[in-house]
Design an enzyme around this catalytic site. Structure first.
Site, PDB file in Angstrom:
ATOM      1  N   LYS A 126     -52.713 -63.168  -3.314  1.00 39.58           N
ATOM      2  CA  LYS A 126     -52.084 -63.113  -1.990  1.00 39.58           C
ATOM      3  C   LYS A 126     -52.595 -64.249  -1.108  1.00 39.58           C
ATOM      4  O   LYS A 126     -51.819 -64.966  -0.480  1.00 39.58           O
ATOM      5  CB  LYS A 126     -52.362 -61.760  -1.336  1.00 39.58           C
ATOM      6  CG  LYS A 126     -51.623 -61.588  -0.024  1.00 39.58           C
ATOM      7  CD  LYS A 126     -51.992 -60.309   0.678  1.00 39.58           C
ATOM      8  CE  LYS A 126     -51.680 -59.112  -0.159  1.00 39.58           C
ATOM      9  NZ  LYS A 126     -50.985 -58.057   0.502  1.00 39.58           N
ATOM     10  N   ARG A 132     -56.015 -56.868   4.412  1.00 37.88           N
ATOM     11  CA  ARG A 132     -55.433 -56.461   3.121  1.00 37.88           C
ATOM     12  C   ARG A 132     -56.227 -57.030   1.965  1.00 37.88           C
ATOM     13  O   ARG A 132     -56.824 -58.094   2.075  1.00 37.88           O
ATOM     14  CB  ARG A 132     -54.007 -57.015   2.969  1.00 37.88           C
ATOM     15  CG  ARG A 132     -53.006 -56.474   3.944  1.00 37.88           C
ATOM     16  CD  ARG A 132     -51.733 -57.309   3.808  1.00 37.88           C
ATOM     17  NE  ARG A 132     -50.855 -57.122   4.924  1.00 37.88           N
ATOM     18  CZ  ARG A 132     -49.779 -56.327   4.903  1.00 37.88           C
ATOM     19  NH1 ARG A 132     -49.451 -55.685   3.829  1.00 37.88           N
ATOM     20  NH2 ARG A 132     -49.031 -56.216   5.979  1.00 37.88           N
ATOM     21  N   GLY A 190     -50.592 -51.665  -4.604  1.00 36.69           N
ATOM     22  CA  GLY A 190     -50.930 -50.367  -4.020  1.00 36.69           C
ATOM     23  C   GLY A 190     -52.255 -49.780  -4.467  1.00 36.69           C
ATOM     24  O   GLY A 190     -52.593 -48.667  -4.081  1.00 36.69           O
ATOM     25  N   MET A 246     -55.384 -50.929  -3.990  1.00 36.86           N
ATOM     26  CA  MET A 246     -56.519 -51.054  -3.058  1.00 36.86           C
ATOM     27  C   MET A 246     -56.030 -50.780  -1.638  1.00 36.86           C
ATOM     28  O   MET A 246     -54.871 -50.486  -1.413  1.00 36.86           O
ATOM     29  CB  MET A 246     -57.128 -52.432  -3.193  1.00 36.86           C
ATOM     30  CG  MET A 246     -57.920 -52.576  -4.474  1.00 36.86           C
ATOM     31  SD  MET A 246     -58.656 -54.175  -4.636  1.00 36.86           S
ATOM     32  CE  MET A 246     -57.289 -55.177  -5.135  1.00 36.86           C
ATOM     33  N   ARG A 295     -45.252 -63.556  -4.316  1.00 32.65           N
ATOM     34  CA  ARG A 295     -45.992 -63.545  -5.581  1.00 32.65           C
ATOM     35  C   ARG A 295     -44.971 -63.531  -6.711  1.00 32.65           C
ATOM     36  O   ARG A 295     -43.814 -63.174  -6.499  1.00 32.65           O
ATOM     37  CB  ARG A 295     -46.905 -62.328  -5.678  1.00 32.65           C
ATOM     38  CG  ARG A 295     -46.165 -61.017  -5.567  1.00 32.65           C
ATOM     39  CD  ARG A 295     -47.101 -59.837  -5.524  1.00 32.65           C
ATOM     40  NE  ARG A 295     -46.354 -58.627  -5.234  1.00 32.65           N
ATOM     41  CZ  ARG A 295     -46.871 -57.477  -4.887  1.00 32.65           C
ATOM     42  NH1 ARG A 295     -48.164 -57.364  -4.745  1.00 32.65           N
ATOM     43  NH2 ARG A 295     -46.127 -56.423  -4.661  1.00 32.65           N
ATOM     44  N   HIS A 330     -42.642 -48.001  -4.876  1.00 37.15           N
ATOM     45  CA  HIS A 330     -43.797 -48.001  -5.780  1.00 37.15           C
ATOM     46  C   HIS A 330     -43.386 -47.570  -7.191  1.00 37.15           C
ATOM     47  O   HIS A 330     -43.757 -48.195  -8.182  1.00 37.15           O
ATOM     48  CB  HIS A 330     -44.866 -47.052  -5.220  1.00 37.15           C
ATOM     49  CG  HIS A 330     -46.069 -46.939  -6.088  1.00 37.15           C
ATOM     50  ND1 HIS A 330     -46.192 -45.972  -7.062  1.00 37.15           N
ATOM     51  CD2 HIS A 330     -47.191 -47.690  -6.166  1.00 37.15           C
ATOM     52  CE1 HIS A 330     -47.345 -46.127  -7.677  1.00 37.15           C
ATOM     53  NE2 HIS A 330     -47.974 -47.161  -7.162  1.00 37.15           N
ATOM     54  N   ARG A 389     -49.646 -55.565 -52.922  1.00 35.87           N
ATOM     55  CA  ARG A 389     -51.007 -55.064 -53.087  1.00 35.87           C
ATOM     56  C   ARG A 389     -51.032 -53.976 -54.148  1.00 35.87           C
ATOM     57  O   ARG A 389     -50.197 -53.072 -54.161  1.00 35.87           O
ATOM     58  CB  ARG A 389     -51.507 -54.490 -51.766  1.00 35.87           C
ATOM     59  CG  ARG A 389     -52.918 -53.960 -51.896  1.00 35.87           C
ATOM     60  CD  ARG A 389     -53.412 -53.353 -50.624  1.00 35.87           C
ATOM     61  NE  ARG A 389     -52.745 -52.081 -50.340  1.00 35.87           N
ATOM     62  CZ  ARG A 389     -52.897 -51.412 -49.201  1.00 35.87           C
ATOM     63  NH1 ARG A 389     -53.649 -51.926 -48.243  1.00 35.87           N
ATOM     64  NH2 ARG A 389     -52.288 -50.274 -49.008  1.00 35.87           N
ATOM     65  N   SER A 420     -56.108 -62.225 -47.661  1.00 36.84           N
ATOM     66  CA  SER A 420     -55.384 -61.624 -46.544  1.00 36.84           C
ATOM     67  C   SER A 420     -56.352 -60.660 -45.871  1.00 36.84           C
ATOM     68  O   SER A 420     -56.868 -59.737 -46.515  1.00 36.84           O
ATOM     69  CB  SER A 420     -54.145 -60.891 -47.045  1.00 36.84           C
ATOM     70  OG  SER A 420     -53.515 -60.281 -45.949  1.00 36.84           O
ATOM     71  N   GLY A 451     -57.545 -57.709 -44.245  1.00 41.23           N
ATOM     72  CA  GLY A 451     -57.103 -56.328 -43.987  1.00 41.23           C
ATOM     73  C   GLY A 451     -57.955 -55.807 -42.844  1.00 41.23           C
ATOM     74  O   GLY A 451     -58.979 -55.157 -43.054  1.00 41.23           O
ATOM     75  N   ASN A 489     -57.573 -53.570 -40.680  1.00 37.61           N
ATOM     76  CA  ASN A 489     -57.730 -52.121 -40.426  1.00 37.61           C
ATOM     77  C   ASN A 489     -59.043 -51.667 -41.073  1.00 37.61           C
ATOM     78  O   ASN A 489     -59.888 -51.054 -40.442  1.00 37.61           O
ATOM     79  CB  ASN A 489     -56.572 -51.318 -41.022  1.00 37.61           C
ATOM     80  CG  ASN A 489     -55.228 -51.763 -40.482  1.00 37.61           C
ATOM     81  OD1 ASN A 489     -55.148 -52.286 -39.378  1.00 37.61           O
ATOM     82  ND2 ASN A 489     -54.175 -51.559 -41.262  1.00 37.61           N
ATOM     83  N   CYS A 495     -53.059 -58.990 -42.544  1.00 37.91           N
ATOM     84  CA  CYS A 495     -52.003 -57.982 -42.698  1.00 37.91           C
ATOM     85  C   CYS A 495     -52.377 -56.644 -42.071  1.00 37.91           C
ATOM     86  O   CYS A 495     -51.642 -55.678 -42.204  1.00 37.91           O
ATOM     87  CB  CYS A 495     -51.598 -57.823 -44.155  1.00 37.91           C
ATOM     88  SG  CYS A 495     -52.953 -57.223 -45.173  1.00 37.91           S
ATOM     89  N   TYR A 520     -50.778 -67.535 -41.778  1.00 34.95           N
ATOM     90  CA  TYR A 520     -49.736 -66.628 -41.285  1.00 34.95           C
ATOM     91  C   TYR A 520     -50.329 -65.323 -40.776  1.00 34.95           C
ATOM     92  O   TYR A 520     -51.481 -64.989 -41.077  1.00 34.95           O
ATOM     93  CB  TYR A 520     -48.709 -66.317 -42.392  1.00 34.95           C
ATOM     94  CG  TYR A 520     -49.266 -65.521 -43.529  1.00 34.95           C
ATOM     95  CD1 TYR A 520     -49.324 -64.125 -43.475  1.00 34.95           C
ATOM     96  CD2 TYR A 520     -49.766 -66.147 -44.675  1.00 34.95           C
ATOM     97  CE1 TYR A 520     -49.850 -63.387 -44.515  1.00 34.95           C
ATOM     98  CE2 TYR A 520     -50.300 -65.421 -45.722  1.00 34.95           C
ATOM     99  CZ  TYR A 520     -50.346 -64.035 -45.635  1.00 34.95           C
ATOM    100  OH  TYR A 520     -50.879 -63.298 -46.659  1.00 34.95           O
TER     101      TYR A 520
HETATM  102  C1  PEP Z   1     -55.961 -53.053 -43.812  1.00 38.37           C
HETATM  103  O1  PEP Z   1     -56.938 -52.427 -44.171  1.00 38.37           O
HETATM  104  O2  PEP Z   1     -55.954 -53.814 -42.824  1.00 38.37           O
HETATM  105  C2  PEP Z   1     -54.693 -52.919 -44.521  1.00 38.37           C
HETATM  106  C3  PEP Z   1     -53.634 -53.624 -44.197  1.00 38.37           C
HETATM  107  O3  PEP Z   1     -54.641 -51.982 -45.499  1.00 38.37           O
HETATM  108  P1  PEP Z   1     -54.403 -50.432 -45.240  1.00 38.37           P
HETATM  109  O4  PEP Z   1     -54.070 -50.248 -43.812  1.00 38.37           O
HETATM  110  O5  PEP Z   1     -53.315 -50.032 -46.151  1.00 38.37           O
HETATM  111  O6  PEP Z   1     -55.733 -49.865 -45.623  1.00 38.37           O
HETATM  112 MG    MG Z   2     -56.971 -51.547 -46.139  1.00 32.27          MG
END
Ligand code: PEP
Ligand code: MG
Length: 940
Positions: free
Chosen positions: A26, A97, A106, A108, A348, A468, A644, A790, A792, A794, A857, A877
């Site tokens: 602001k 303000r 809104g 603060m 803004r 709002h 996989r 790759s 993984g 997760n 992935c 990728y």
């Molecule tokens: C991972 O572990 O990131 C993965 C893609 O494999 P999953 O989720 O199948 O274990």
């Molecule tokens: Mg996995």
């Protein structure tokens, strides 16, 4: 001496729009507007550094601040030709303000009409010639100051606001319904009664000294940076707590001084759809808060300001266009008209839906206002998913008549159960994250944020497109219909009535944020316009303007991004859809998903007691898998396909209840006792760290052999039909090169056998998922065998953080609420920890195989911040689910553009040492001053 106060106004301005970090959004924009000659009431900004100091020093200010504030107050007086606390002439009043680096609408506190006391109110009444106006300002001021500065605001919904209680009693006694019907004598009595309430609750008299009032306002605004709703907001939008807010003290101008006055908010383009043209709300004879609070139904600027105040409307349109062209973005403007004179109070960049973001950005490129790079960089990548969300329409709406229609403030289709209290919505959602709720309110306030966050859609009975509710739901990407004045809400009975029907809490309704229609019950949805073109082909591109914008944005993104984009897909249909959304290959096919439809055959294999039995049981599976892979290869038409091998622990697939085991026993003609025994054998205390990933193929090599054979036979068949095919076989959960080598040998042997038999060879790669810290640390060794990695992420998050991906739900909310984790690490990559492991993996992997192909992935492959990180790591990728592909494409382009810009800035500074092209040029050769001539360009 440190400078803590920056003045702005027609007689001199210290700051500008580039100083957002120091002056807040602001403050920086007020300074910029003043600088380019727009009519801004003069004022000053106290910097965010003071906020940092304030919290680091037990809520005290730097010693220099007082003098700088007093000096700046004098400047306002000089520019405005009024004196603060003047008891002879029209006194100067100021507002106080907040204004953080990112706008937090809104969240603060604000205090208006500072400078009024028992004496100045009399002068204001006399000099303005409007006693009612003066006393109305005063009673609003005492109320606001009491609530905000003296902390008398109700703390929860059962608390009573003392000021509201007194006000209600006064209206009752006076026999009126509206505040505006109160006479000056009532307002005078109210001020006296309000002040008595202040004395009673705080033990102190209401401050009469205008400077004391200013300091009270400043303290309250800095204090509000740490209020609960501001903290929740920052957490939601990833705004760091360390940023702090600035404070803006500005001369008051009045939209409530009679019929030649007005106040309003406007957007230069529609914030819901992105369409060009001013839209907004205003009220004649009102103060700004009245418009956004949604209490009085505002008028539409585009419909009637031209009739009500033709000269001001003309000037306003000019100023609005100046601002949009100056900032090259949709502007959200606050203004006041005081006796026909237009004053700009704020501008803004407007909050907008994903629809509006895409449409406006693409339009602005086509209008020549911005470049494609700018368009790409300004759209929050996650927002493009809104364009893929289902809509109401077609068959789903057949026979449905809307209950009522309101303002279509936030596009999207939402169906849910009515909920009236935000606290209830939050409680329901905490018990059941899949709950579908529509929050129904007369209007919303920042207190409702937690409830709005968990609701599918928002419905309000009052307030316009800039209320709002509209603003916040647009930002959250929620469907919102507001200003449905046909709806009557009874909070006590928890009912809403409309068109002669009454709905209770928990009843289902549907709101269409595109049209503003509200429907009874659950309305089925149809695919979005974009998906109707790309997937169902019900629409032709030429008939789909939203699709055209989407496609334009995606094609620009593809031009700039360096990262490839692949998809996680397990069947030909998913693969085909992913290609339509831009996939350049498959980054992960989870082969176990292919067994879900043939679960009993798969179970027979798992239940086998020896190799011979298992090999027999694998025979039908080979056929299925081969057919599946063939379908995918055909669909992918030569694009790389990463497959996989079997990964999850086998016990996930077997029946656990007595009844299910009995059923399976009959289907497979295996004694139930035997099934129960095998299920018992497969039980693991900690299956995610147990017999899974490559450990399965090592213990049961025949499974790997079957899967590899299915892949190669499918590839050979497809190649024979003249379709190119590039399988990339991925071994899961490798932590040691010896594991990789074991599986690699089986796969290569299977390939050789299939190719020999078919007389055809296929170009294939063997690589691994990187899901274990050990794999990262020994990536140089693993890459001696693996042709690609790759990540993984997760599992790498699970194993790197030592947090179970299946069990973290019980504590992650606490972790985020207590700022232990900035985000959910399974959604957005923990760059420092897991990202650190990836860095090691990339560096070591490349050390032994410089051309190793690298991808990701895990779920993070579709998360914008994680995509940016992967760009920085130099991965080849990212791979994500099909519907996240547009996000990944846009985020990858944003990362490439940001990197180019950073390089250019660094290059300009370091190579030629000049500041003239900071952030502006894309390479040294275009440095406008030419001062780097002869020096090498480092940003190419
Ligand atoms: C991972 O572990 O990131 C993965 C893609 O494999 P999953 O989720 O199948 O274990
Ligand atoms: Mg996995």
């Amino acid at each position: 001496m440190a400078k803590y106060v920056y003045s702005f106004g027609k007689d001199g301005t210290d700051g500008d729009a580039t100083m957002k970090n120091l002056l807040g959004g602001k403050g920086a924009n007020l300074a910029e507007m003043a600088k380019i000659g727009l009519p801004v009431p003069s004022g000053f900004t106290i910097t965010t550094d003071v906020c940092t100091y304030y919290y680091a020093n037990g809520r005290n200010y730097p010693p220099e601040l007082q003098g700088q504030v007093e000096e700046a107050m004098k400047k306002i007086e000089a520019t405005m030709g009024k004196k603060f606390g003047d008891t002879n002439a029209l006194p100067l009043l100021v507002s106080c303000r907040s204004g953080a680096r990112e706008s937090m609408p809104g969240m603060m506190d604000t205090v208006l009409n500072i400078g009024l006391n028992d004496k100045t109110v009399e002068v204001l009444a006399q000099k303005s010639g409007d006693e009612r106006f003066a006393w109305d300002c005063y009673r609003r001021f005492v109320q606001m100051y009491g609530d905000v500065v003296l902390d008398m605001k109700p703390k929860d919904k059962t608390d009573i606001d003392p000021f509201e209680e007194i006000l209600e009693a006064k209206k009752k006694k006076a026999g009126v319904k509206l505040d505006s019907e109160l006479k000056p004598e009532h307002l005078k009595e109210l001020v006296t009664e309000f002040k008595a309430a202040v004395k009673k609750q705080t033990g102190h008299d209401f401050p009469e000294d205008p400077m004391e009032q200013v300091w009270g306002g400043i303290g309250a605004v800095f204090g509000s940076w740490m209020n609960d709703r501001a903290i929740v907001y920052r957490r939601t939008y990833g705004i760091p707590h360390e940023w702090g807010t600035a404070v803006n003290v500005q001369a008051m101008v009045f939209g409530n001084m009679g019929e030649a006055c007005a106040t309003g908010v406007a957007l230069t383009r529609n914030g819901a759809t992105g369409e060009k043209g001013i839209t907004g709300d205003y009220l004649i004879n009102a103060q700004g808060e009245d418009v956004v609070a949604g209490i009085r139904m505002p008028k539409k600027i585009e419909d009637s300001l031209g009739k009500d105040m033709p000269k001001s409307w003309e000037e306003f349109q000019k100023v609005a266009m100046i601002l949009e062209n100056h900032y090259k973005d949709i502007q959200d403007i606050e203004f006041t008209i005081e006796n026909q004179k237009l004053w700009m109070l704020q501008t803004r960049n407007a909050k907008r839906t994903g629809f509006a973001a895409v449409r406006a950005a693409v339009d602005m490129v086509n209008e020549g206002l911005i470049t494609p790079e700018m368009a790409i960089s300004r759209i929050p990548a996650n927002d493009v998913t809104q364009l893929l969300q289902p809509i109401f329409g077609g068959a789903g709406l057949k026979g449905k008549t809307p209950l009522t229609k309101g303002i279509n403030a936030g596009p999207g289709a939402a169906t849910g159960q009515i909920c009236f209290q935000p606290e209830d919505a939050e409680a329901i959602w905490q018990k059941d994250n899949s709950a579908k709720l529509i929050l129904v309110r007369a209007s919303t306030t920042p207190e409702d944020l937690r409830g709005m966050k968990v609701a599918q859609g928002i419905l309000t009975s009052s307030g316009g497109a800039a209320s709002h509710a509209a603003l916040v739901s647009r930002q959250m990407g929620k469907a919102c219909v507001c200003g449905c004045d046909a709806i009557e809400i009874n909070y006590k009975a928890e009912t809403m009535s409309v068109g002669g029907k009454t709905f209770k809490k928990g009843d289902w309704i549907s709101v269409d944020g595109f049209t503003g229609n509200v429907y009874e019950g659950q309305v089925p949805t149809s695919p979005s316009e974009v998906l109707q073109v790309l997937f169902t082909k019900e629409l032709k591109p030429k008939d789909a303007p939203l699709y055209q914008c989407f496609q334009q944005l995606m094609s620009w993104s593809d031009r700039f991004r360096k990262l490839g984009v692949r998809t996680n897909a397990d069947n030909p249909q998913e693969a085909g859809r992913a290609i339509a959304l831009g996939a350049e290959g498959i980054g992960l096919t989870r082969t176990e998903h292919m067994f879900f439809d043939r679960i009993d055959d798969f179970r027979a294999m798992i239940l086998s007691e020896n190799v011979a039995e298992r090999e027999k049981a694998l025979e039908p599976l080979l056929k299925y898998q081969q057919a599946d892979f063939e379908g995918i290869f055909r669909e992918m038409k030569g694009r790389p396909v990463t497959i996989r091998l079997l990964d999850p622990p086998l016990h996930e697939f077997v029946p656990h209840t007595d009844h299910e085991q009995e059923e399976l026993s009959q289907k497979l003609s295996i004694p139930k006792g035997k099934i129960a025994q095998r299920v018992n054998e497969l039980h693991e205390e900690n299956p995610m760290l147990g017999h899974r990933g490559c450990r399965l193929g090592i213990v049961y090599p025949e499974i790997t052999r079957m899967q590899a054979t299915a892949i190669f036979q499918a590839a050979v068949d497809v190649m024979k039909d003249g379709i190119d095919c590039h399988p990339e076989i991925m071994i899961p959960l490798v932590g040691n090169i010896t594991e990789f080598r074991n599986q690699e040998a089986i796969i290569r042997a299977a390939a050789a056998e299939v190719f020999k038999k078919a007389g055809v060879t296929v170009d294939y790669l063997i690589g691994t998922m990187i899901e274990l810290p050990r794999a990262c640390v020994t990536a140089d060794r693993v890459a001696e065998g693996a042709e690609f990695f790759s990540f993984g992420t997760n599992d790498l998050t699970q194993t790197g953080l030592g947090i179970s991906r299946d069990d973290y739900g019980s504590f992650i909310n606490d972790y985020q609420e207590k700022d232990i984790f900035p985000a959910d690490p399974f959604q957005t990559l923990d760059q420092e920890g897991v990202g650190g492991l990836m860095k090691i993996g990339v560096k070591k992997g490349r050390s032994t195989r410089p051309d190793i192909k690298l991808g990701i992935c895990g779920e993070h492959g579709g998360d914008p911040a994680s995509v940016k990180f992967c760009h920085g790591l130099g991965l080849n990728y990212v791979s994500c689910s099909p519907l996240r592909l547009p996000v990944a494409r846009l985020a990858a382009a944003q990362a490439a553009i940001a990197e180019k810009k950073e390089k250019a800035e660094k290059c300009c500074k370091e190579s030629c040492g000049c500041d003239c092209c900071q952030g502006g040029c894309s390479c040294c050769s275009c440095c406008p001053c030419g001062c780097q001539s002869g020096k090498s360009c480092c940003c190419k």
